[in-house]
Design an enzyme around this catalytic site. Structure first.
Site, mmCIF file in Angstrom:
data_model
loop_
_atom_site.group_PDB
_atom_site.id
_atom_site.type_symbol
_atom_site.label_atom_id
_atom_site.label_comp_id
_atom_site.label_asym_id
_atom_site.label_seq_id
_atom_site.Cartn_x
_atom_site.Cartn_y
_atom_site.Cartn_z
ATOM 1 N N LEU A 291 0.835 -1.209 0.000
ATOM 2 C CA LEU A 291 0.000 0.000 0.000
ATOM 3 C C LEU A 291 0.868 1.258 0.000
ATOM 4 C CD1 LEU A 291 -3.228 0.689 1.978
ATOM 5 C CD2 LEU A 291 -1.363 2.321 2.125
ATOM 6 N N GLN A 294 2.373 1.888 -3.350
ATOM 7 C CA GLN A 294 1.372 2.416 -4.271
ATOM 8 C C GLN A 294 1.083 3.889 -3.999
ATOM 9 O OE1 GLN A 294 0.190 0.646 -6.826
ATOM 10 N NE2 GLN A 294 -0.949 2.417 -7.559
ATOM 11 N N GLU A 295 1.077 4.254 -2.735
ATOM 12 C CA GLU A 295 0.767 5.634 -2.357
ATOM 13 C C GLU A 295 1.923 6.594 -2.649
ATOM 14 O OE1 GLU A 295 -1.929 6.995 -1.476
ATOM 15 O OE2 GLU A 295 -3.244 5.350 -0.887
ATOM 16 N N SER A 296 3.142 6.209 -2.258
ATOM 17 C CA SER A 296 4.244 7.188 -2.265
ATOM 18 C C SER A 296 5.566 6.664 -2.799
ATOM 19 C CB SER A 296 4.477 7.672 -0.829
ATOM 20 O OG SER A 296 4.905 6.588 -0.005
ATOM 21 N N TYR A 425 -6.411 0.663 -8.176
ATOM 22 C CA TYR A 425 -5.658 0.752 -6.920
ATOM 23 C C TYR A 425 -5.719 -0.578 -6.170
ATOM 24 C CZ TYR A 425 -4.588 2.679 -2.206
ATOM 25 O OH TYR A 425 -4.058 2.948 -0.956
#
Length: 443
Positions: A291, A294-296, A425
């Site tokens: 996660l 994927q976010e940063s 996502y």
């Protein structure tokens, strides 16, 4: 009649793959085929297989097994559609499996310590292999080649099959634990950047075709893959992929990196933090890592155009709720993000009767907000679908929530949503989590 059906089934595999919507592939992990570097899934076979799945219009479902015998058995059983590895095309194998046209070529070479380290036992030609112990991967083409070479030389080479993959054996040679092993030259060259003490100059074969394997009789799928491979190898993309993994100076930096997961077991510099904080929401830390990537991409300074920030890409209103801001350390950003995940999880527990797909609902809620997910559930229920089922039900209505006929429906309370983003996502995080589980240990 039953026999005819058994014969027809493999021939129809191309149709089955497309109807199934996924290509089931088994590969092996090593420094060239499939690996993770700084959280990103990479590899020559991986990139090629992704391109093949794109051509077929299906999703790539990748499983990993470094035991070649088990991999061939899985293919025979029909557990997978294709073995996406560096497989030498031998007469013995052709009798049992379909093979594609070659995706590359390589010679087999002897791996030993260089002559400045072990001058007495250094081997410079094939005849000197006689009487030597050569450790090779069990059921590999290296084992077949050495047995053939013994017959050619009229003398015995002591071939010792090992339940280890090639790179494990190379590392044992580099450490002095074993004297000799065999590898494909392209793999050996990459590993020499990691183990400069090894020598790879002594060849034990002429250049061999390396290909993928399919079930015997899977002729339609084999033909389609072959036509694609022939065209693909003429493209700039293929040349870029090959150069990237076999002729790039960056490979050495990757292999030496602390975050080359295959060697170190590490995904990012935040592994310890994510192991600690994942306990708050009772997650596998590798899922939380997927996660965060994927976010940063593990960048604590990352900022999005909508104002989300930090490793967990917190929106300002969420950050305010947990008393963090853009100046807060990474630890606090992750702590807040995980607490928000726990909050969403509690809300979903009260909403979902069937919690089988709770993770998919939770990930989508973290990305786009719980309100839009509840809207998609209401649309599913109104249209006779299961509101507790993600795939083929709620994900469909979320994906289409950017269309007026969906977001203007009376049951929708939160209006327009660019549904493609949370839809992808969820898929990307679960795919990356599967890759992380292949490489990084749970503890």
């Amino acid at each position: 009649m039953a026999e005819l059906q058994m014969q027809d089934k493999p021939v129809m595999e191309l149709k089955h793959v497309k109807l199934r919507g996924k290509l089931r592939v088994m590969t092996d992990y090593n420094s060239t085929n499939y690996f993770i570097y700084k959280g990103r899934t990479m590899g020559f076979q991986y990139d090629m297989l992704q391109a093949l799945a794109k051509h077929l219009g299906v999703k790539l479902e990748l499983t990993v097994n470094n035991d070649l015998r088990e991999s061939f058995e899985a293919l025979e059983r029909g557990d997978v559609d294709l073995l996406g590895m560096n497989l030498a095309v031998t007469n013995q194998r052709i009798d049992k499996f379909n093979f594609t046209v070659p995706h590359s070529q390589s010679r087999q070479v002897l791996i030993q310590l260089n002559d400045s380290i072990q001058p007495v036992s250094y081997i410079s030609n094939q005849s000197q292999l006689v009487g030597k112990d050569i450790h090779v991967s069990e059921a590999s083409s290296f084992e077949e080649r050495l047995k053939s070479l013994s017959k050619e030389l009229g003398a015995s080479i002591n071939v010792i099959p090992e339940k280890m993959e090639v790179e494990q054996l190379i590392s044992k040679v580099a450490s002095g634990e074993l004297k000799y092993t065999i590898a494909d030259e392209n793999v050996a060259m990459v590993n020499q950047t990691y183990y400069p003490e090894i020598d790879i100059k002594t060849t034990v074969s002429f250049p061999q075709n390396l290909a993928w394997a399919l079930r015997k009789g899977a002729n339609h799928l084999t033909q389609d893959v072959n036509m694609w491979l022939i065209d693909f190898q003429k493209t700039k993309e293929y040349k870029r992929i090959y150069r990237k993994y076999f002729h790039s100076s960056r490979i050495e930096a990757m292999l030496q990196s602390e975050y080359f997961t295959l060697k170190s077991g590490k995904i990012s510099e935040y592994d310890d933090l994510l192991k600690e904080k994942s306990q708050i929401v009772d997650w596998d830390w590798r899922l939380l890592s997927a996660l965060v990537y994927q976010e940063s991409h593990f960048d604590p300074k990352a900022r999005s155009w909508v104002g989300a920030f930090g490793l967990m890409q917190l929106m300002p209103e969420t950050a305010y709720r947990y008393d963090v801001d853009t100046l807060s350390p990474a630890r606090d950003n992750v702590d807040a993000g995980v607490k928000y995940l726990k909050y969403l999880s509690g809300r979903l527990d009260k909403t979902l009767d069937d919690k089988t797909d709770r993770l998919q609902f939770l990930l989508a809620s973290y990305n786009v907000g719980l309100g839009h997910i509840l809207d998609a559930r209401r649309l599913a229920l109104k249209n006779g679908k299961n509101p507790d089922q993600w795939k083929g039900s709620v994900d469909y209505y979320l994906l289409n929530k950017s269309k007026p006929e969906f977001f203007n429906d009376p049951v929708v309370k939160y209006g327009y949503c660019r549904g493609e983003e949370p839809y992808l996502y969820v898929s990307k995080i679960l795919d990356r989590y599967a890759h992380y589980k292949n490489m990084a240990l749970l503890e």
